[in-house]
Structure formats: C-alpha cells, structure tokens
Design a protein around this motif. Structure first.
Motif, mmCIF file in Angstrom:
data_model
loop_
_atom_site.group_PDB
_atom_site.id
_atom_site.type_symbol
_atom_site.label_atom_id
_atom_site.label_comp_id
_atom_site.label_asym_id
_atom_site.label_seq_id
_atom_site.Cartn_x
_atom_site.Cartn_y
_atom_site.Cartn_z
ATOM 1 N N GLY A 64 6.193 2.886 -6.513
ATOM 2 C CA GLY A 64 5.030 2.674 -7.243
ATOM 3 C C GLY A 64 5.146 1.245 -7.862
ATOM 4 O O GLY A 64 6.150 0.639 -7.699
ATOM 5 N N TYR A 65 3.835 0.923 -8.215
ATOM 6 C CA TYR A 65 3.826 -0.167 -9.067
ATOM 7 C C TYR A 65 2.531 -0.363 -9.821
ATOM 8 O O TYR A 65 1.520 0.547 -9.653
ATOM 9 C CB TYR A 65 3.490 -1.493 -7.754
ATOM 10 C CG TYR A 65 2.415 -1.165 -6.901
ATOM 11 C CD1 TYR A 65 1.194 -1.603 -7.043
ATOM 12 C CD2 TYR A 65 2.639 -0.708 -5.620
ATOM 13 C CE1 TYR A 65 -0.019 -1.707 -6.058
ATOM 14 C CE2 TYR A 65 1.618 -0.348 -4.635
ATOM 15 C CZ TYR A 65 0.353 -0.751 -4.767
ATOM 16 O OH TYR A 65 -0.704 -0.636 -4.083
ATOM 17 N N LEU A 66 2.557 -1.532 -10.580
ATOM 18 C CA LEU A 66 1.406 -1.613 -11.512
ATOM 19 C C LEU A 66 0.403 -2.603 -11.178
ATOM 20 O O LEU A 66 0.978 -3.786 -10.850
ATOM 21 C CB LEU A 66 2.114 -1.875 -13.067
ATOM 22 C CG LEU A 66 1.007 -2.228 -13.880
ATOM 23 C CD1 LEU A 66 0.263 -0.555 -14.412
ATOM 24 C CD2 LEU A 66 1.995 -2.470 -15.452
ATOM 25 N N THR A 67 -0.652 -2.582 -10.868
ATOM 26 C CA THR A 67 -1.628 -3.550 -10.694
ATOM 27 C C THR A 67 -1.966 -4.361 -11.563
ATOM 28 O O THR A 67 -1.695 -4.411 -12.731
ATOM 29 C CB THR A 67 -2.934 -3.107 -9.757
ATOM 30 O OG1 THR A 67 -3.717 -2.647 -11.069
ATOM 31 C CG2 THR A 67 -2.923 -1.995 -8.809
ATOM 32 N N GLU A 68 -2.557 -5.753 -11.422
ATOM 33 C CA GLU A 68 -3.044 -6.715 -12.256
ATOM 34 C C GLU A 68 -4.009 -6.044 -13.274
ATOM 35 O O GLU A 68 -4.157 -6.438 -14.790
ATOM 36 C CB GLU A 68 -3.746 -7.799 -11.830
ATOM 37 C CG GLU A 68 -2.611 -8.946 -11.353
ATOM 38 C CD GLU A 68 -3.467 -10.081 -10.845
ATOM 39 O OE1 GLU A 68 -4.507 -10.454 -11.357
ATOM 40 O OE2 GLU A 68 -2.941 -10.894 -9.700
ATOM 41 N N ASP A 69 -4.590 -5.052 -13.037
ATOM 42 C CA ASP A 69 -5.884 -4.464 -13.693
ATOM 43 C C ASP A 69 -5.172 -3.268 -14.551
ATOM 44 O O ASP A 69 -5.835 -2.481 -15.353
ATOM 45 C CB ASP A 69 -6.844 -3.829 -12.971
ATOM 46 C CG ASP A 69 -7.477 -4.918 -11.960
ATOM 47 O OD1 ASP A 69 -7.729 -5.780 -12.468
ATOM 48 O OD2 ASP A 69 -8.107 -4.559 -10.884
ATOM 49 N N GLY A 70 -3.732 -3.211 -14.362
ATOM 50 C CA GLY A 70 -3.162 -1.973 -15.099
ATOM 51 C C GLY A 70 -3.142 -0.624 -14.665
ATOM 52 O O GLY A 70 -2.828 0.359 -15.087
ATOM 53 N N ASP A 71 -3.672 -0.541 -13.201
ATOM 54 C CA ASP A 71 -3.566 0.722 -12.552
ATOM 55 C C ASP A 71 -2.003 0.890 -12.138
ATOM 56 O O ASP A 71 -1.573 0.229 -11.428
ATOM 57 C CB ASP A 71 -4.493 0.571 -11.457
ATOM 58 C CG ASP A 71 -5.881 0.588 -11.791
ATOM 59 O OD1 ASP A 71 -6.288 0.981 -13.027
ATOM 60 O OD2 ASP A 71 -6.727 -0.216 -11.064
ATOM 61 N N ILE A 72 -1.610 2.218 -12.129
ATOM 62 C CA ILE A 72 -0.341 2.769 -11.722
ATOM 63 C C ILE A 72 -0.743 3.223 -10.378
ATOM 64 O O ILE A 72 -1.332 4.094 -10.169
ATOM 65 C CB ILE A 72 0.247 3.793 -12.592
ATOM 66 C CG1 ILE A 72 0.428 3.036 -14.011
ATOM 67 C CG2 ILE A 72 1.511 4.333 -12.005
ATOM 68 C CD1 ILE A 72 0.907 4.165 -15.101
ATOM 69 N N VAL A 73 -0.065 2.530 -9.326
ATOM 70 C CA VAL A 73 -0.021 3.251 -7.863
ATOM 71 C C VAL A 73 1.197 3.846 -7.555
ATOM 72 O O VAL A 73 1.996 3.097 -7.584
ATOM 73 C CB VAL A 73 -0.460 2.247 -6.984
ATOM 74 C CG1 VAL A 73 -0.478 2.719 -5.560
ATOM 75 C CG2 VAL A 73 -1.823 1.348 -7.592
ATOM 76 N N THR A 74 1.275 4.853 -6.913
ATOM 77 C CA THR A 74 2.508 5.595 -6.280
ATOM 78 C C THR A 74 2.032 5.981 -4.751
ATOM 79 O O THR A 74 0.969 6.138 -4.417
ATOM 80 C CB THR A 74 2.779 6.991 -6.949
ATOM 81 O OG1 THR A 74 1.822 7.864 -6.898
ATOM 82 C CG2 THR A 74 3.168 6.548 -8.475
ATOM 83 N N ARG A 75 3.150 5.898 -4.007
ATOM 84 C CA ARG A 75 2.917 6.190 -2.513
ATOM 85 C C ARG A 75 4.059 6.525 -2.036
ATOM 86 O O ARG A 75 5.452 6.474 -2.371
ATOM 87 C CB ARG A 75 2.845 4.794 -1.841
ATOM 88 C CG ARG A 75 1.542 4.032 -2.261
ATOM 89 C CD ARG A 75 0.447 4.269 -1.446
ATOM 90 N NE ARG A 75 -0.614 3.502 -1.534
ATOM 91 C CZ ARG A 75 -1.721 3.621 -2.413
ATOM 92 N NH1 ARG A 75 -1.455 4.515 -3.140
ATOM 93 N NH2 ARG A 75 -2.630 2.695 -2.351
ATOM 94 N N LEU A 76 3.893 7.299 -1.030
ATOM 95 C CA LEU A 76 4.961 7.748 -0.219
ATOM 96 C C LEU A 76 4.846 7.075 1.089
ATOM 97 O O LEU A 76 6.201 6.839 1.573
ATOM 98 C CB LEU A 76 5.124 9.466 0.084
ATOM 99 C CG LEU A 76 6.243 9.885 0.889
ATOM 100 C CD1 LEU A 76 7.423 9.853 0.437
ATOM 101 C CD2 LEU A 76 5.972 11.343 1.065
ATOM 102 N N PHE A 77 3.776 7.126 1.597
ATOM 103 C CA PHE A 77 3.554 6.406 3.291
ATOM 104 C C PHE A 77 2.515 5.158 2.659
ATOM 105 O O PHE A 77 1.595 5.309 1.949
ATOM 106 C CB PHE A 77 2.778 7.336 3.926
ATOM 107 C CG PHE A 77 3.924 8.417 4.174
ATOM 108 C CD1 PHE A 77 4.729 8.591 5.226
ATOM 109 C CD2 PHE A 77 3.353 9.732 3.619
ATOM 110 C CE1 PHE A 77 5.828 9.479 5.467
ATOM 111 C CE2 PHE A 77 4.437 10.928 3.841
ATOM 112 C CZ PHE A 77 5.091 10.806 4.621
ATOM 113 N N PRO A 78 2.618 4.076 3.361
ATOM 114 C CA PRO A 78 2.099 2.779 2.963
ATOM 115 C C PRO A 78 0.514 3.133 3.204
ATOM 116 O O PRO A 78 -0.248 2.422 2.577
ATOM 117 C CB PRO A 78 2.362 1.875 3.935
ATOM 118 C CG PRO A 78 3.736 2.309 4.716
ATOM 119 C CD PRO A 78 3.643 3.854 4.315
ATOM 120 N N ASP A 79 0.063 4.339 4.148
ATOM 121 C CA ASP A 79 -1.435 4.264 4.139
ATOM 122 C C ASP A 79 -2.142 5.267 3.653
ATOM 123 O O ASP A 79 -3.481 5.466 3.804
ATOM 124 C CB ASP A 79 -1.569 4.182 5.781
ATOM 125 C CG ASP A 79 -0.877 5.559 6.413
ATOM 126 O OD1 ASP A 79 -0.073 6.173 5.577
ATOM 127 O OD2 ASP A 79 -1.084 6.153 7.774
#
Length: 85
Positions: A64-79
């Motif tokens: 997971g990561y936090l974008t510049e806009d403050g959105d939290i993104v989680t992934r298992l697969f890149p696509d």
C-alpha cells in the motif's frame, strides 16, 4: 535470497551507475536475477523523487501507499483497481 543476491544494493547500483530508472532496476533484480538463485518475492522501491515501484516474482504481493493527494491505495496485483473503487 534477497540478502545473498544483494538485491537492494544491486538495484541502487543499477540506478546510480547504470543510469536505470527505479522501476526497470527493481524489476531486473526481482524478476530477472533473484529467481536464478531460487528466490521469489518482491520489493517496494522509491527513488529520490518519490517514484514508486513494487515488482514481484511471486504470484502477488500485498502493498500500500499514500498518494500526494492523501489517497490510500492498497494492491495485491499491480494491475488491479484501488480497493475503494
């Protein structure tokens, strides 16, 4: 295998001395080199400008990561799309 293969040092050297970008350097090490040693897995890599890469040779990798806009993104697969839609 990541320690034996000096994965993080090799990624850094490919960037610093080989002129590679973080994504291609990390991919080469994780997908191209470590499996020949018997290693599978992945890394989360950032360059000095914050460019993000998360290549893996395993079927999936949770990250997971936090974008510049403050959105939290989680992934298992890149696509895959983000968990919030």
């Amino acid at each position: 295998m990541f320690i034996r293969g000096a994965a993080t040092a090799t990624i850094s050297h490919l960037i610093e001395f080989g002129g590679r970008d973080v994504a291609s350097a990390a991919y080469e090490v994780v997908v191209g080199r470590l499996p020949r040693l018997g290693g599978t897995g992945g890394v989360i890599a950032l360059d000095h400008e914050g460019t993000f890469a998360a290549p893996h040779s395993s079927e999936g990798m949770v990250y997971g990561y936090l974008t510049e806009d403050g959105d939290i993104v989680t992934r298992l697969f890149p696509d895959e799309t983000s968990s919030d839609g």
